[in-house]
Motif scaffolding. Sequence first.
Motif, short mmCIF file in Angstrom:
data_model
loop_
_atom_site.label_atom_id
_atom_site.label_comp_id
_atom_site.label_asym_id
_atom_site.label_seq_id
_atom_site.Cartn_x
_atom_site.Cartn_y
_atom_site.Cartn_z
N TYR A 7 0.83 -1.21 0.00
CA TYR A 7 0.00 0.00 0.00
C TYR A 7 0.87 1.26 0.00
N ASN A 8 1.92 1.28 0.82
CA ASN A 8 2.78 2.47 0.89
C ASN A 8 3.37 2.81 -0.47
N PRO A 15 -1.92 1.34 9.38
CA PRO A 15 -0.87 2.15 8.76
C PRO A 15 0.32 2.30 9.69
N ASP A 16 1.53 2.22 9.14
CA ASP A 16 2.72 2.40 9.95
C ASP A 16 3.29 3.79 9.73
N LEU A 17 4.43 4.07 10.35
CA LEU A 17 5.03 5.41 10.23
C LEU A 17 5.36 5.74 8.79
N CYS A 18 5.80 4.74 8.03
CA CYS A 18 6.12 4.96 6.61
C CYS A 18 4.86 5.40 5.86
N THR A 19 3.73 4.80 6.18
CA THR A 19 2.46 5.19 5.54
C THR A 19 2.14 6.65 5.82
N TYR A 20 2.23 7.02 7.09
CA TYR A 20 1.92 8.41 7.47
C TYR A 20 2.93 9.39 6.87
N SER A 56 -1.35 19.23 10.86
CA SER A 56 -2.36 18.52 11.66
C SER A 56 -2.07 17.02 11.67
N LEU A 57 -1.62 16.50 10.51
CA LEU A 57 -1.31 15.07 10.42
C LEU A 57 -0.14 14.71 11.34
N LEU A 58 0.82 15.63 11.47
CA LEU A 58 1.95 15.38 12.38
C LEU A 58 1.44 15.12 13.80
N ARG A 59 0.47 15.93 14.23
CA ARG A 59 -0.10 15.74 15.57
C ARG A 59 -0.83 14.38 15.66
N LEU A 60 -1.51 14.02 14.56
CA LEU A 60 -2.23 12.74 14.54
C LEU A 60 -1.24 11.58 14.64
N ILE A 61 -0.10 11.70 13.95
CA ILE A 61 0.93 10.66 13.99
C ILE A 61 1.37 10.42 15.43
N LYS A 79 -1.25 8.66 17.44
CA LYS A 79 -1.36 7.24 17.11
C LYS A 79 -0.27 6.40 17.79
N GLY A 80 0.62 7.09 18.51
CA GLY A 80 1.67 6.37 19.24
C GLY A 80 2.96 6.22 18.49
N PHE A 81 3.08 6.88 17.32
CA PHE A 81 4.32 6.82 16.56
C PHE A 81 5.23 7.99 16.94
N THR A 82 6.52 7.79 16.81
CA THR A 82 7.49 8.86 17.05
C THR A 82 7.98 9.37 15.71
N PRO A 83 7.61 10.60 15.34
CA PRO A 83 8.07 11.14 14.05
C PRO A 83 9.59 11.10 13.95
N ASN A 84 10.11 10.75 12.78
CA ASN A 84 11.55 10.66 12.59
C ASN A 84 12.04 11.73 11.62
N ALA A 85 13.30 11.62 11.21
CA ALA A 85 13.89 12.62 10.31
C ALA A 85 13.16 12.68 8.98
#
Length: 662
Positions: free
Chosen positions: A468-469, A498-503, A521-526, A529-535
């Motif tokens: 899907y990604n 969806p995983d972090l790659c999807t987001y 707004s999506l960053l806040r949703l990420i 969802k319990g994911f840690t945004p990366n580089a």
Amino acid sequence: MSRRAAVSAIDLIHGRRFLNRWSHKTGILSPPSSLFSSKALQPKRHTINFSVVKELDDAIKLFQEMKSMRPEPSIRVYNKFMSVCVNIGEYCFALNVFDEILPSEYSGCEPNAVIISPLIKGFFLEGKEAEAVKLFQKVLDLKVCEPNCVMILHLIDGLCKAGQVIAAYDWVRKLESCGWRPNVWAYSTLIDGLCKGGKMDDALRLLPEMISKGILPDVVTYTSMIKGLCNNGRHTDVGDLLNEMANSTISLDVQTFNILIDAYCKEGKMEEATNVLEIMTQQNICPDVVTYNTLIDGFCMKGEIDRAKQLLDSMGEMGLKPDIVSYSSLLNGYCKKGCVDEARLLFLEIPNKGLVHDTHTYTTMIHGLFSANKFGEGCKLLEDMEDQQVCFPDLHTYNILLDVLCSKGEIDKAVSLLRVIEDKGFTPDIVTYNSLLNGYCKNGSVDEAWLLFLEIPKKGLVRTNHTYNTMIHGLFSINKFAEGRKLFEDMEDQQLRPDLCTYNTLLDGLCRNRETNEAVSLLRLIEDKGFTPNAVTYGALINGLCKHGKHGIARLFFNQLPSNGVQPSLHIYTMIIGSFCQEGSFEEVKRLLVDMENRGCGPDHVTYNVIIGSLLKQNEVDKARSFMEEMREKGFSADSATSSMPDGDDCFLKLMKDLRPK
């Protein structure tokens, strides 16, 4: 075999449950051939050959013979028979035999814990947790025997491995109230189950609880805890735990340290991993081949091949002989770094070390050659591999090669390789089709990718997150944002999380579509969802904000990166530098360049070209000259975009003339 089938098998043997034949009116069992008749009334017993039982049919046949014997075999013989059934994996049949011979009113004649314990273990092995718990509860309710330690530990271990750690803990509490005293093995099993389930705080709370009961943790307990903490990135807690162990009488072993080294290596923390090696030496714990292989692989993944090679060479000094895994890791390191010539020399050297190439070493070398565009040499090595007939390419080998071709946009060659894979008798899996999907998208053939995406379920395969990604990213790349979002919704409908790659892909698509507010707004949703945004997450967002003129917000996110635990990448630095260049804030540019150097993330030719191009646009030739000199000293050159800017042609020509060697 199902429980129902087992019951049917027994019913076929004697038509009805033989326990119904008991009569207790006078205290004498009837008929005279009853299982528990007096020894004085019983003729000589038959010899039963249990070795003939190899499968269920054999068990049914022997059971039929046993039931027809007069007198019937003793309870001990039936116990032996059930044990044989357990050994061949027929747990349900054994349980139904158990139900048949279970007397409810005669103590001293019941099946014992020796047979019940493997029955409980067997049900857990078959994934029948409910059956195992039901059997254990029956033992307690009917008091057919006293649950022994082995039986209880099978119950605790089975529940923990099935992910039911809380239920296992509840049983420990319940059994404790009945007088059973848990031992270190029981607590170690609970702690290991909690650690594997990511419940580290609960696991940490169990340590003082067991100590308060006079049960001292052993090296197995601590090793499980350390592994769990490492897997969850809680290295501070690991340090505290190691100090606690050092102050106790626990002797750490090499396996414990190997777990810690492996965790650091997987996170790329090679200095910390090397420090652990030094601690081992100080505590007179000898590293083994696994220790060195883990470190070698860790340094190779970081691209530090020289240090990996030094470790390989030092193994001999420690009295250790590198194995094929040691050389495979170094071979992979050379190939990943693009040092194919060095990899080839190492590949040729391996047989001289008394080692035999395996599928992995061949696959790694072929992969390296393909990645370096040496397709002819790669194909020749593939042929040699088949000719040697020592090891053979497997589907994984072909998938790696196909993925390299697809990532390079060589989709026609990839399709040809797919035909070869099928001709070799392999059935392409979802990994194969994911690579092809990626190849079509990279080649701009998104329509072909979409047709393949629709075809995958017809191949009997299940689409993964990666499938899907890739497709969502492909749709976004040709500005089909509505279709990409629809696919994202379809992904959730298919029960795929969806995983972090999807987001990250979705966030990048929003930025491409100039929907930067939605991206924020999506960053806040990420995060919700319990994911840690990366580089990658922040890079996509900062890039989108900069491209659409929202420099202030982009810098705000950039400044927050360290506090969010993210090291700015070279790409992110370059984008922010470009943002300051557009505003003419070249002092900030200089500050960022110094910051980059201090963080070990020096500018590359793209960074310099962004700066110089911006200066030339603003007719700042002297400042551009300074950066051009610095760029040339570092071995970089101007790209075509810089040298062909409409507003900067004359400036650039003058600059190059001034910098030409005298």
